[in-house]
Enzyme design. Structure first.
Site, short mmCIF file in Angstrom:
data_model
loop_
_atom_site.label_atom_id
_atom_site.label_comp_id
_atom_site.label_asym_id
_atom_site.label_seq_id
_atom_site.Cartn_x
_atom_site.Cartn_y
_atom_site.Cartn_z
N THR A 366 43.76 42.25 41.87
CA THR A 366 44.00 41.09 42.70
C THR A 366 45.49 40.84 42.57
OG1 THR A 366 41.81 40.29 42.26
CG2 THR A 366 43.45 38.60 42.73
N ASP A 408 31.09 40.57 43.84
CA ASP A 408 31.24 39.26 43.17
C ASP A 408 29.99 38.39 43.33
OD1 ASP A 408 33.66 39.65 41.98
OD2 ASP A 408 34.83 38.53 43.44
N SER A 437 34.06 33.33 43.07
CA SER A 437 35.32 33.91 42.62
C SER A 437 35.77 33.26 41.32
CB SER A 437 36.39 33.65 43.69
OG SER A 437 37.66 34.06 43.24
N SER A 438 36.65 33.95 40.61
CA SER A 438 37.32 33.35 39.45
C SER A 438 38.77 33.00 39.77
CB SER A 438 37.32 34.32 38.27
OG SER A 438 36.01 34.66 37.93
N GLY A 458 42.98 39.37 37.56
CA GLY A 458 42.36 39.70 36.28
C GLY A 458 40.87 39.50 36.22
O1 DON Z 1 37.41 36.75 43.10
C1 DON Z 1 37.35 37.22 41.99
O2 DON Z 1 37.14 36.56 40.99
C2 DON Z 1 37.58 38.71 41.80
N1 DON Z 1 37.24 39.42 43.00
C3 DON Z 1 38.99 38.93 41.39
C4 DON Z 1 39.28 40.38 41.11
C5 DON Z 1 40.46 40.59 40.29
O3 DON Z 1 41.14 39.69 39.87
C6 DON Z 1 40.76 41.99 39.93
N2 DON Z 1 42.02 42.09 39.22
N3 DON Z 1 42.27 42.53 38.19
#
Ligand code: DON
Length: 554
Positions: A366, A408, A437-438, A458
C-alpha cells in the site's frame, strides 16, 4: 540515497533525475510520498499555487506510474482532509462486484480455496481511485485545472528509471505476472530488471490521457471500461460495465478523538483505522508514557496489551457500516475502553485466548502520502492495490494493474486473510459492499490547526505503526525523522505475539518482555510512515528510511 541522471542522448528520453530525501525543513509547504518523482510532481503543483488536494491528485496519478507496486488507478484508498473547508474524509475504497457472493472463495466442502481471493481476476474489487480523485477535485480543488494535475503522470508514463528496490520487486514477481497474464506486460521482460532501467508504460499513458480529457468518465465508461470488462471475461473476473458505471466515492464524517490535548481525525468504516486508533490512544492516555523511554519494557508492554484487545474487537465488530451496524460509539466510549484495559498488570502479559471481543447491549503493499500547503490545509491519503501489484492482473490495452482487495473481506469466519486478520459476519462478502481496511490516514490537530499529518502502508500493522508514531511525537517528543525511524513493534491479538523489526531488539529488553509472558518474533521491516509536523518554526517532513520514500517542500 538514490540518485539517477539519465541523459537524453543515451535514451532519447527527456532527462529524468531524482534522489530520495529523508528529511526536510520547509517554510511554506511539504509533500512526502513513497517515490521522489511523485513528491517532486506534488511540490511543483504546490509551488504553482495549487492546494494540498490539487497536489494529492497529482501525486496519486504520478504514483500510479512510478510506484506500480501500490500506487494505482486500479485500486482504492481513503483521504483525510483538514483545512479551510473544514474536516472531512473521502472513502474511495473498492466495492465487491454485484455478482460477488459470500461463498465465492469456498469449495464444495466449504473450505477456502487457497489464493483465489489474492491472485488473478476474481480477486479484484471495483476500483475507486479515479472517482475518488475526481470527486476530491470537484469539491476541493483550487487550481481547477484537471488536465494540468494529470500531466506529470502522463509524462512519466513515457518512461522513468527504476530504483534498485523496484528492480528487485519486479524480478521477484515476474513469474506471477507471466502466469496470470499469459503475455508480456510492461512489468516483465526477458532479462532481469536492474537499477536505472526505464519502465515505459505506453498503454497506461493512453488511459491517463483519456482520464485527463474526460475526467472519471475516461475510466468508468467508454474505452477503459470496455478494456476492463474484456479483461474480466478472459480470466473469470466479475467486474461488469454496470459495476463501473455505478461506482461512487463517499464523503464520510471522520472518526474524531482526543489525545493529551490534541484533537485527531481519522478514517471511519469501511476502514477499521480510525476506531482502532481511537481505542489505542484512549487506552494509553491515562498512563504517563513520557516517564518511560521509547521502546522501554513498560511502554512496549502497555501498548501491546492495548493492541491485543483492540484487534479482538476489530475481528468481531468491524465491517462496512453501510451493510453492518458497526457499534462505533460503543467501541470508542471511554468507559468501555477503560473496562477493556481493566486488569492489565504492569508485570504480566495477558493471553490472547483469554481476551475476547467486547460485547454490547445493542449490538508491503500500500502507500501513503502526506501533504501540507502554504495555507495550512492538510491531506493524508493511504491508497492501495492490497498485496504487491494487487492481483497482478494487467488490463490488456489499458496498462494498469487491478487490485486484489477482495481478500480483505473475511472469506470464512475464523480463516485468516493475507495479514493473518480474522473476521466475522460484519466483514462477510456481499454485493456492492466495501471490504474492511486497516488504512489509517490521520491528521492530529493542535489549537484547531493541522499539527501532524501521518499514515503508512503495512496491512494489519498500519494501525499500530500510526499509533506508535503519534506516541513517539506526542509522548516522547521525537522529531519527525526519529519518530519514523524508531524500530516498530506490533501485536494483533491473533497470532498471540509481538512482531518486531530490525533494530528493536538492540533497544528494547526482549528477555524482560519474554519473562512477562510475551512471545516475540522478528519479522521484515514494518510500514513506510510518511509524516509532516507543522510547528511554530515551519514544517518538518520525514520520509521513511525503509524505502525509496522522499520528502519535498519549499
Ligand atoms: O486496506 C487494507 O487494510 C489493506 N488492503 C492494506 C494493504 C497493505 O497495507 C499492504 N502493504 N503492505
Amino acid at each position: 540515497m538514490l540518485l539517477f541522471v539519465i541523459s537524453s542522448c543515451q535514451t532519447e528520453q527527456p532527462t529524468i533525475k531524482y534522489k530520495s530525501v529523508k528529511e526536510i525543513a520547509a517554510k511554506e509547504a511539504a509533500v512526502v510520498t513513497a517515490h521522489p518523482l511523485a513528491s517532486e510532481a506534488g511540490l511543483k503543483i504546490l509551488q504553482q499555487g495549487g492546494n494540498a488536494v490539487d497536489a494529492a491528485i497529482t501525486v496519486q496519478f504520478a504514483l500510479a506510474v512510478v510506484y506500480p507496486v501500490a500506487g494505482n488507478i486500479g485500486g482504492g484508498g481513503f483521504m483525510v482532509y483538514s483545512g479551510e473547508e473544514g474536516d472531512m474524509t473521502l472513502d474511495y475504497r473498492e466495492t465487491a462486484p454485484s455478482q460477488a457472493t459470500e461463498k465465492m472463495y469456498l469449495d464444495d466442502k466449504g473450505e477456502v480455496i487457497s489464493r483465489l481471493s489474492l491472485d488473478g481476476h476474481l480477486a479484484a474489487g471495483v476500483p475507486g481511485t479515479v472517482q475518488g480523485m475526481w470527486q476530491a477535485y470537484e469539491k476541493l480543488s483550487k487550481l481547477k485545472d484537471w488536465e494540468a494535475l494529470l500531466q506529470p503522470a502522463v509524462d512519466l508514463a513515457s518512461g522513468f528509471p527504476i530504483s534498485s528496490q523496484q528492480a528487485g520487486l519486479l524480478n521477484h514477481f515476474k513469474i506471477m505476472f507471466d502466469t496470470i497474464n499469459g503475455r508480456p506486460t510492461p512489468f516483465t521482460k526477458e532479462t532481469p530488471w536492474k537499477e536505472g532501467d526505464l519502465l515505459v508504460q505506453s498503454d497506461l499513458k493512453q488511459t491517463l490521457i483519456r482520464i485527463q480529457k474526460l475526467g472519471a468518465k475516461g475510466f468508468y465508461e467508454g474505452k477503459t471500461a470496455d478494456l476492463i470488462v474484456q479483461e474480466m471475461q478472459k480470466g473469470g473476473g466479475l467486474i461488469s460495465k454496470q459495476d463501473l458505471a455505478d461506482y461512487k466515492a463517499i464523503w464520510r464524517d471522520p472518526i474524531s478523538m482526543r489525545y493529551k490535548g490534541h484533537e485527531l481525525i481519522s478514517m471511519a468504516p469501511p476502514s477499521s483505522g480510525g476506531i482502532a486508533l481511537s481505542q489505542l490512544l484512549n487506552s494509553v492516555e491515562p498512563y504517563d508514557l513520557s516517564k518511560y523511554k521509547p521502546l522501554s519494557t513498560e511502554a512496549v508492554h502497555l501498548m501491546t496489551e492495548a493492541e491485543r484487545w483492540v484487534y479482538a474487537d476489530r475481528a468481531e465488530h468491524l465491517g462496512d457500516s453501510d451493510f453492518y451496524p458497526v457499534p462505533t460509539s460503543n467501541l470508542t466510549d471511554s468507559s468501555y475502553v477503560a473496562s477493556r484495559m481493566n486488569g492489565i498488570q504492569m508485570d504480566k502479559a495477558r493471553i490472547s485466548e483469554d481476551v475476547k471481543a467486547g460485547s454490547f447491549e445493542e449490538s508491503e503493499q500500500t502507500t501513503h502520502y502526506s501533504i501540507v500547503d502554504a495555507d495550512g490545509n492538510a491531506v493524508s491519503i493511504t491508497t492501495t492495490l492490497n498485496a504487491e501489484y494487487g492481483s497482478k492482473t494487467v488490463v490488456q490495452g489499458a496498462g494498469f494493474i487491478l487490485n486484489n482487495e477482495m481478500d480483505d473481506f473475511s472469506s470464512r469466519p475464523g480463516v485468516p486473510n493475507l495479514y493473518g486478520l480474522l473476521g466475522s459476519d460484519a466483514n462477510k462478502i456481499e454485493a456492492g459492499k466495501r471490504m474492511l481496511s486497516s488504512m489509517t490516514p490521520t491528521i492530529v490537530k493542535k489549537a484547531g490547526k493541522p499539527y501532524i499529518v501521518v499514515g503508512t502502508p503495512g496491512g494489519s500493522t498500519i494501525i499500530t505503526s500510526v499509533f506508535q508514531t503519534i506516541v513517539n511525537i506526542i509522548d516522547f517528543d521525537m522529531s519527525a525523522l526519529d519518530a519514523v525511524s524508531t524500530p516498530r513493534f506490533h501485536h494483533q491479538w491473533q497470532p498471540d505475539r509481538i512482531s518486531y523489526e530490525q533494530g528493536f531488539a538492540a533497544r528494547a529488553d526482549t528477555s524482560a518482555l519474554s519473562k512477562m509472558g510475551h512471545t516475540l518474533r522478528k519479522r521484515s521491516p514494518i510500514g513506510r510512515v510518511e509524516v509532516i509536523i507543522v510547528d511554530k518554526d515551519g514544517l518538518q517532513a520525514a520520509a521513511d528510511p525503509r524505502g525509496d520514500d522522499s520528502a519535498s517542500g519549499y
